[in-house]
Design a protein around this motif. Sequence first.
Motif, PDB file in Angstrom:
ATOM      1  N   SER A   1       0.838  -1.201   0.000  1.00  0.00           N
ATOM      2  CA  SER A   1       0.000   0.000   0.000  1.00  0.00           C
ATOM      3  C   SER A   1       0.871   1.249   0.000  1.00  0.00           C
ATOM      4  N   ALA A   2       0.394   2.264  -0.699  1.00  0.00           N
ATOM      5  CA  ALA A   2       1.101   3.552  -0.679  1.00  0.00           C
ATOM      6  C   ALA A   2       1.197   4.073   0.756  1.00  0.00           C
ATOM      7  N   LEU A   3       0.165   3.795   1.562  1.00  0.00           N
ATOM      8  CA  LEU A   3       0.153   4.303   2.936  1.00  0.00           C
ATOM      9  C   LEU A   3       1.364   3.814   3.747  1.00  0.00           C
ATOM     10  N   THR A   4       1.871   2.639   3.410  1.00  0.00           N
ATOM     11  CA  THR A   4       3.038   2.111   4.127  1.00  0.00           C
ATOM     12  C   THR A   4       4.236   3.054   3.952  1.00  0.00           C
ATOM     13  N   VAL A   5       4.385   3.565   2.744  1.00  0.00           N
ATOM     14  CA  VAL A   5       5.472   4.520   2.480  1.00  0.00           C
ATOM     15  C   VAL A   5       5.256   5.791   3.306  1.00  0.00           C
ATOM     16  N   TYR A   6       4.026   6.298   3.295  1.00  0.00           N
ATOM     17  CA  TYR A   6       3.749   7.545   4.034  1.00  0.00           C
ATOM     18  C   TYR A   6       3.975   7.322   5.533  1.00  0.00           C
ATOM     19  N   SER A   7       3.640   6.115   5.995  1.00  0.00           N
ATOM     20  CA  SER A   7       3.822   5.785   7.403  1.00  0.00           C
ATOM     21  C   SER A   7       5.315   5.780   7.766  1.00  0.00           C
ATOM     22  N   ALA A   8       6.148   5.252   6.869  1.00  0.00           N
ATOM     23  CA  ALA A   8       7.596   5.236   7.118  1.00  0.00           C
ATOM     24  C   ALA A   8       8.148   6.668   7.129  1.00  0.00           C
ATOM     25  N   VAL A   9       7.687   7.483   6.181  1.00  0.00           N
ATOM     26  CA  VAL A   9       8.184   8.870   6.111  1.00  0.00           C
ATOM     27  C   VAL A   9       7.709   9.649   7.334  1.00  0.00           C
ATOM     28  N   ARG A  10       6.494   9.394   7.758  1.00  0.00           N
ATOM     29  CA  ARG A  10       5.990  10.057   8.977  1.00  0.00           C
ATOM     30  C   ARG A  10       6.871   9.701  10.182  1.00  0.00           C
ATOM     31  N   ALA A  11       7.210   8.414  10.293  1.00  0.00           N
ATOM     32  CA  ALA A  11       8.047   7.984  11.427  1.00  0.00           C
ATOM     33  C   ALA A  11       9.396   8.695  11.389  1.00  0.00           C
ATOM     34  N   LEU A  12       9.964   8.820  10.183  1.00  0.00           N
ATOM     35  CA  LEU A  12      11.261   9.507  10.052  1.00  0.00           C
ATOM     36  C   LEU A  12      11.121  10.985  10.406  1.00  0.00           C
ATOM     37  N   ARG A  13      10.083  11.632   9.872  1.00  0.00           N
ATOM     38  CA  ARG A  13       9.917  13.075  10.131  1.00  0.00           C
ATOM     39  C   ARG A  13       9.653  13.339  11.610  1.00  0.00           C
ATOM     40  N   ASN A  14       8.922  12.428  12.256  1.00  0.00           N
ATOM     41  CA  ASN A  14       8.638  12.621  13.685  1.00  0.00           C
ATOM     42  C   ASN A  14       9.910  12.557  14.534  1.00  0.00           C
ATOM     43  N   ARG A  15      10.946  11.883  14.018  1.00  0.00           N
ATOM     44  CA  ARG A  15      12.212  11.813  14.764  1.00  0.00           C
ATOM     45  C   ARG A  15      12.883  13.166  14.878  1.00  0.00           C
ATOM     46  N   VAL A  16      12.623  14.033  13.877  1.00  0.00           N
ATOM     47  CA  VAL A  16      13.354  15.312  13.843  1.00  0.00           C
ATOM     48  C   VAL A  16      12.437  16.513  14.029  1.00  0.00           C
ATOM     49  N   ALA A  54      10.027  19.309  15.647  1.00  0.00           N
ATOM     50  CA  ALA A  54       9.914  19.938  16.964  1.00  0.00           C
ATOM     51  C   ALA A  54       8.559  19.606  17.583  1.00  0.00           C
ATOM     52  N   LEU A  55       7.565  19.401  16.739  1.00  0.00           N
ATOM     53  CA  LEU A  55       6.245  19.003  17.223  1.00  0.00           C
ATOM     54  C   LEU A  55       5.863  17.736  16.458  1.00  0.00           C
ATOM     55  N   ALA A  56       5.798  16.632  17.178  1.00  0.00           N
ATOM     56  CA  ALA A  56       5.581  15.350  16.504  1.00  0.00           C
ATOM     57  C   ALA A  56       4.147  14.881  16.691  1.00  0.00           C
ATOM     58  N   ILE A  57       3.524  14.414  15.615  1.00  0.00           N
ATOM     59  CA  ILE A  57       2.181  13.802  15.727  1.00  0.00           C
ATOM     60  C   ILE A  57       2.053  12.682  14.699  1.00  0.00           C
TER      61      ILE A  57
END
Length: 269
Positions: free
Chosen positions: A249-264, A266-269
């Motif tokens: 699913s495309a969502l799997t990619v978005y989920s991985a990118v979200r996890a990466l972006r949340n690492r850096v 300042a406000l993570a959701i």
Amino acid sequence: MSSTTRIALIGCGAIGTSVLELLQGDVALEIKAIVVPTDALASAQATAQRLAPRAQVVSSVPADGIDLVVEAAGHAAIEAHVLPALERGTPCIVASVGALSAEGFAERLEAAAVTGGTQVQLIAGAIGAIDALAAARVGGLDTVRYTGRKPPHAWKGTPAEEGRDLGALTAETVIFEGSAREAAMLYPKNANVAATVSLAGLGLDRTFVRLIADPAVTENIHTVEAEGAFGDFELTMRNKPLAANPKTSALTVYSAVRALRNRVAALAI
Ligand SMILES: NC(=O)c1ccc[n+]([C@@H]2O[C@H](COP(=O)([O-])OP(=O)(O)OC[C@H]3O[C@@H](n4cnc5c(N)ncnc54)[C@H](O)[C@@H]3O)[C@@H](O)[C@H]2O)c1
């Protein structure tokens, strides 16, 4: 840690390539290394030239200069690269959550993270409501059910073919009912969502799984139903596949990118 998070990406297939596309030009997240088996180095090199020209394409995670590892490659890659990275103290994000259905594997990942004093994060991937399910577990869950509904041809090459002609089905047919543990053994290529739901909720033995071949649908439809002290919920996802791999699913990619972006972020959701 430097102000840029230096990432080793394991796998450069459908998910890996799409992650590279989305992270192009991201100054906070730099792909330093792309890790693939030796026989896949040449094609990964071509992808890297296009999408991450500064990344080195290698067959193992560099021992130095990596702040975060993200896996999108499968069980063998977790064995070969994620376990040692965790033991060295490098945090890891894992997409192949279905691999954790193998006996003792989740415990091995956890032990490696403890040894390294770090953390392994499992992404929600193709399924939603993992936050709600994992939060509901704190208050106590009574039942968790996962139903996977796919067109009959999507079950080709699985035990669903035994004793039936999938192409001749005219009505929805339940091809499996049982625990998430049994489902993972019989349908390993469909294990990611059931494993993720199990790990967030009641575990592999107490999560009820139903798999359906339905000639009336064209998409892969996932439903999660949960009941507990929090109340109850029902979630249905109709995910669009990635063009590069219709099973993902495309969502799997978005989920991985979200996890990466949340690492850096300042406000993570
Ligand atoms: N969590 C979820 O919801 C979810 C959803 C879809 C896929 N996945 C999982 O993500 C993984 C990747 O999916 P995909 O669609 O990108 O697959 P893919 O087949 O398109 O790509 C796999 C990539 O991994 C590489 N690879 C294979 N073995 C390796 C190893 N031992 N070391 C390093 N690299 C290795 C391959 O060369 C390839 O580049 C699969 O394990 C899949 O099950 C998870």
